[in-house]
Design a protein around this motif. Structure first.
Motif, PDB file in Angstrom:
ATOM      1  N   GLU A  60       0.796  -1.222   0.000  1.00  0.00           N
ATOM      2  CA  GLU A  60       0.000   0.000   0.000  1.00  0.00           C
ATOM      3  C   GLU A  60       0.835   1.282   0.000  1.00  0.00           C
ATOM      4  O   GLU A  60       0.407   2.301  -0.543  1.00  0.00           O
ATOM      5  CB  GLU A  60      -0.944  -0.001   1.210  1.00  0.00           C
ATOM      6  CG  GLU A  60      -1.953  -1.148   1.178  1.00  0.00           C
ATOM      7  CD  GLU A  60      -2.894  -1.130   2.374  1.00  0.00           C
ATOM      8  OE1 GLU A  60      -2.759  -0.202   3.219  1.00  0.00           O
ATOM      9  OE2 GLU A  60      -3.741  -2.031   2.467  1.00  0.00           O
ATOM     10  N   ILE A  61       1.992   1.248   0.644  1.00  0.00           N
ATOM     11  CA  ILE A  61       2.836   2.450   0.758  1.00  0.00           C
ATOM     12  C   ILE A  61       3.975   2.397  -0.251  1.00  0.00           C
ATOM     13  O   ILE A  61       4.220   3.359  -0.993  1.00  0.00           O
ATOM     14  CB  ILE A  61       3.401   2.593   2.188  1.00  0.00           C
ATOM     15  CG1 ILE A  61       2.254   2.662   3.204  1.00  0.00           C
ATOM     16  CG2 ILE A  61       4.303   3.823   2.290  1.00  0.00           C
ATOM     17  CD1 ILE A  61       2.695   2.557   4.651  1.00  0.00           C
ATOM     18  N   GLY A  62       4.677   1.277  -0.291  1.00  0.00           N
ATOM     19  CA  GLY A  62       5.776   1.117  -1.228  1.00  0.00           C
ATOM     20  C   GLY A  62       6.971   1.999  -0.890  1.00  0.00           C
ATOM     21  O   GLY A  62       7.004   2.670   0.146  1.00  0.00           O
ATOM     22  N   ASP A  83       1.553   6.330 -10.051  1.00  0.00           N
ATOM     23  CA  ASP A  83       1.654   7.676 -10.608  1.00  0.00           C
ATOM     24  C   ASP A  83       2.507   8.595  -9.737  1.00  0.00           C
ATOM     25  O   ASP A  83       3.052   9.590 -10.222  1.00  0.00           O
ATOM     26  CB  ASP A  83       0.254   8.278 -10.763  1.00  0.00           C
ATOM     27  CG  ASP A  83      -0.568   7.540 -11.810  1.00  0.00           C
ATOM     28  OD1 ASP A  83       0.048   6.875 -12.669  1.00  0.00           O
ATOM     29  OD2 ASP A  83      -1.810   7.611 -11.740  1.00  0.00           O
ATOM     30  N   ASP A  84       2.627   8.256  -8.443  1.00  0.00           N
ATOM     31  CA  ASP A  84       3.448   9.051  -7.523  1.00  0.00           C
ATOM     32  C   ASP A  84       4.913   8.655  -7.568  1.00  0.00           C
ATOM     33  O   ASP A  84       5.737   9.188  -6.818  1.00  0.00           O
ATOM     34  CB  ASP A  84       2.914   8.935  -6.092  1.00  0.00           C
ATOM     35  CG  ASP A  84       2.846   7.487  -5.601  1.00  0.00           C
ATOM     36  OD1 ASP A  84       3.238   6.565  -6.359  1.00  0.00           O
ATOM     37  OD2 ASP A  84       2.393   7.284  -4.455  1.00  0.00           O
ATOM     38  N   GLY A  85       5.256   7.706  -8.441  1.00  0.00           N
ATOM     39  CA  GLY A  85       6.644   7.271  -8.584  1.00  0.00           C
ATOM     40  C   GLY A  85       7.069   6.189  -7.609  1.00  0.00           C
ATOM     41  O   GLY A  85       8.158   5.620  -7.760  1.00  0.00           O
ATOM     42  N   ARG A  86       6.246   5.879  -6.630  1.00  0.00           N
ATOM     43  CA  ARG A  86       6.615   4.880  -5.639  1.00  0.00           C
ATOM     44  C   ARG A  86       6.463   3.471  -6.219  1.00  0.00           C
ATOM     45  O   ARG A  86       5.538   3.197  -6.997  1.00  0.00           O
ATOM     46  CB  ARG A  86       5.765   5.023  -4.376  1.00  0.00           C
ATOM     47  CG  ARG A  86       5.892   6.391  -3.697  1.00  0.00           C
ATOM     48  CD  ARG A  86       5.079   6.437  -2.411  1.00  0.00           C
ATOM     49  NE  ARG A  86       5.721   5.673  -1.335  1.00  0.00           N
ATOM     50  CZ  ARG A  86       6.621   6.180  -0.489  1.00  0.00           C
ATOM     51  NH1 ARG A  86       6.999   7.458  -0.599  1.00  0.00           N
ATOM     52  NH2 ARG A  86       7.144   5.440   0.448  1.00  0.00           N
ATOM     53  N   MET A 241      11.075   4.340   4.141  1.00  0.00           N
ATOM     54  CA  MET A 241      10.499   3.775   2.932  1.00  0.00           C
ATOM     55  C   MET A 241      10.903   4.513   1.660  1.00  0.00           C
ATOM     56  O   MET A 241      10.088   4.815   0.803  1.00  0.00           O
ATOM     57  CB  MET A 241       8.968   3.719   3.061  1.00  0.00           C
ATOM     58  CG  MET A 241       8.462   2.943   4.274  1.00  0.00           C
ATOM     59  SD  MET A 241       8.782   1.165   4.196  1.00  0.00           S
ATOM     60  CE  MET A 241       7.453   0.632   3.117  1.00  0.00           C
ATOM     61  N   LYS A 242      12.198   4.805   1.535  1.00  0.00           N
ATOM     62  CA  LYS A 242      12.737   5.368   0.304  1.00  0.00           C
ATOM     63  C   LYS A 242      14.014   4.622  -0.056  1.00  0.00           C
ATOM     64  O   LYS A 242      14.822   4.289   0.817  1.00  0.00           O
ATOM     65  CB  LYS A 242      13.053   6.862   0.465  1.00  0.00           C
ATOM     66  CG  LYS A 242      11.848   7.758   0.671  1.00  0.00           C
ATOM     67  CD  LYS A 242      12.241   9.227   0.616  1.00  0.00           C
ATOM     68  CE  LYS A 242      13.138   9.588   1.799  1.00  0.00           C
ATOM     69  NZ  LYS A 242      13.448  11.049   1.815  1.00  0.00           N
ATOM     70  N   ALA A 286       9.936  -4.500   6.325  1.00  0.00           N
ATOM     71  CA  ALA A 286       9.373  -4.135   5.028  1.00  0.00           C
ATOM     72  C   ALA A 286      10.463  -3.655   4.079  1.00  0.00           C
ATOM     73  O   ALA A 286      10.513  -4.062   2.898  1.00  0.00           O
ATOM     74  CB  ALA A 286       8.305  -3.059   5.211  1.00  0.00           C
ATOM     75  N   GLU A 287      11.344  -2.788   4.568  1.00  0.00           N
ATOM     76  CA  GLU A 287      12.400  -2.253   3.711  1.00  0.00           C
ATOM     77  C   GLU A 287      13.347  -3.361   3.243  1.00  0.00           C
ATOM     78  O   GLU A 287      13.753  -3.394   2.073  1.00  0.00           O
ATOM     79  CB  GLU A 287      13.141  -1.141   4.450  1.00  0.00           C
ATOM     80  CG  GLU A 287      12.289   0.114   4.620  1.00  0.00           C
ATOM     81  CD  GLU A 287      12.859   1.144   5.565  1.00  0.00           C
ATOM     82  OE1 GLU A 287      12.386   2.306   5.525  1.00  0.00           O
ATOM     83  OE2 GLU A 287      13.774   0.802   6.357  1.00  0.00           O
TER      84      GLU A 287
END
Length: 512
Positions: A60-62, A83-86, A241-242, A286-287
């Motif tokens: 959901e977040i990515g 669309d947000d690039g994630r 989360m980046k 998650a990461e």
């Protein structure tokens, strides 16, 4: 009695001589790769909940900021760029990557006796970090560290039984050029120890030179690829989360070059990760799962370490709390998640917030080192030498850490229960017509080396004996031991021909 004295004395002398000899590895009371896993801070339901939350976060977040190459690898594998690039990760994609992941990884060393088998709950302790200062115990001061300090740390590590690997613990602040710093870090570490080494690269363009240097040390690219004795410590994410764009590109190059990768997620609970222990573990998991999918997309089966490294934070001041109970729980909880996935994993333990190797440092280092070992963490990074919440590294503390980790490893070994250790036969012999004590019995003497761990610098003498010995001080003795080690020639030094070739090709800052 008089006639028996020489015999008893001779027996003691023989036993002392036997004890002075090194025990075979299988008889040592502690050794690399002993199995922990008896401590489980998370319930089974808690583990499942963290896993489900991590999958939800990925779906959901990515993660944002993947490099173009990473976008290509991941979307081809089945991830979705919004669309947000994630980049978002369907749960099925993550589960498939987990199913293909290695359940065991061997981290090779230049000396095969120091190879590390990472699987299950096998425990290994070593260094890590990027300290910018060296701790000087002579005048309680900090100074910028340099390549000689890093090389000395490697040489010391090579002599310590309970420090099983050397990941670069400090930055060469005396080398301003980043390419030269990366290459000299590899040289300084590998010329100092025959154990497995971990290093980082500051730019993807530097990896090729680093691999060239490693091929020269190994004696050829084929020999390097057969036994890669250096791994890449890769901070592939910038929490929360980046992706770390340049580090991801470094990772891709290291994978192509056959270098094992530590996927390192190092969020700060309360700052760049949730403030709760469970939440910080969820984000780190998650990461690292995203990183696992990434590696699998580049090269399935590549040797990878699941490096969940969430750190604690003092919410009153914003200061890091590497020596806290919360940090110990974070690390132990991460180890439990590694076992849930069946993946070789690593996390941080043994960090001291204390500025010097004092009592505070002792309790901080022991707390997380013991809990990490009992939890069965495969790779306990930063286990010795780290002070000031990773800002300072201390050679004396590295040496003292060898004693400290020895005691931690004895806790990891646990309590063996069998007919011999239950000791009923000894009790009968001693109590029914025997001497009424167990001192000097055959059973006690036969197990004193195989069951007990004795500190090399820690002092167990009485106050009277301590006074007669000149009141030895722990840190001062560690300094003397450091000087003794550094006065000897390193066994890891390269042969003259190889060293000349390396120096002709690269600007090596250490003197020949």
């Amino acid at each position: 009695m008089t006639d028996q004295t020489p015999l008893r004395s001779g027996g003691r002398a023989a036993r002392r001589a036997a004890r002075a000899k090194a025990l075979p590895d299988h008889m040592r009371p502690i050794r690399p790769g002993m199995e922990g896993g008896t401590y489980k801070p998370l319930t089974e339901a808690g583990v499942e909940a963290i896993h489900r939350a991590a999958l939800t976060a990925l779906e959901e977040i990515g993660l944002a900021d993947a490099p173009e190459t990473g976008v290509a690898y991941l979307t081809e594998a089945g991830a979705v760029q919004g669309d947000d690039g994630r980049i978002r990760f369907p749960s099925a994609l993550v589960e498939d990557a987990l199913a293909r992941a290695n359940r065991a990884v061997t981290l090779f060393a230049r000396d095969p006796a120091h190879d590390l088998e990472l699987s299950g709950t096998r425990v290994h302790y070593g260094t890590a970090g990027a300290a910018v200062h060296l701790v000087d115990v002579e005048d309680n001061s900090y100074r910028e560290c340099g390549v000689q300090d890093l090389h000395d740390a490697a040489r010391i590590t090579d002599t310590l039984d309970n420090i099983h690997f050397l990941q670069r613990p400090m930055v060469c602040r005396d080398i301003p050029d980043n390419r030269e710093m990366d290459l000299n870090s590899i040289y300084a570490c590998c010329a100092g120890t025959m154990k497995h080494v971990g290093v980082s690269f500051t730019d993807p363009d530097f990896v090729a030179n680093g691999l060239e240097l490693l091929h020269m040390i190994a004696g050829g690219e084929d020999k390097w690829r057969e036994r890669p004795f250096v791994s890449n410590s890769n901070c592939f994410v910038v929490p929360p989360m980046k992706f770390a764009t340049e580090s991801c590109r470094v990772m891709e190059e290291c994978i192509k070059g056959g270098m094992p990768v530590l996927l390192l997620s190092a969020g700060m609970a309360g700052a760049t990760a949730p403030s709760t222990v469970a939440g910080a573990i969820v984000q780190a998991v998650a990461e690292c799962l995203a990183g696992l999918v990434y590696v699998d997309a580049v090269k399935p089966g590549h040797p990878t370490i699941f490096g969940t490294w969430p750190f604690g934070l003092d919410l009153r001041s914003g200061a890091m709390t590497g020596g806290s109970g919360e940090q110990a729980l974070l690390t132990a909880g991460c180890a439990q998640m590694h076992h849930f996935y069946g993946l070789p994993g690593g996390a941080a333990g043994g960090i001291a917030d204390a500025k010097m190797p004092d009592m505070q440092a002792g309790w901080e280092q022991m707390c997380s080192n013991v809990m990490a070992g009992l939890a069965g963490l495969n790779m306990v990074y930063e286990a010795a030498g780290m002070h000031a919440s990773l800002l300072g590294f201390c050679h004396e503390s590295l040496i003292l850490g060898d004693d400290l980790i020895g005691q931690a490893l004895r806790c990891v070994r646990g309590i063996e229960v069998n007919d011999e250790t239950l000791a009923l036969d000894q009790m009968r012999e001693v109590c029914l017509g025997g001497p009424g004590h167990y001192l000097g019995t055959e059973q006690t003497l036969s197990r004193m080396e195989t069951d007990h761990v004795y500190p090399r610098l820690g002092n167990r003498s009485s106050p009277k004996e301590w006074d007669e010995l000149g009141k030895p001080e722990l840190v001062r003795n560690a300094t003397a031991k450091k000087e003794e080690i550094l006065a000897q020639r390193s066994r890891a030094r390269f042969d003259a021909e190889t060293d000349r070739a390396i120096r002709a090709r690269f600007n090596i800052h250490l003197p020949a």
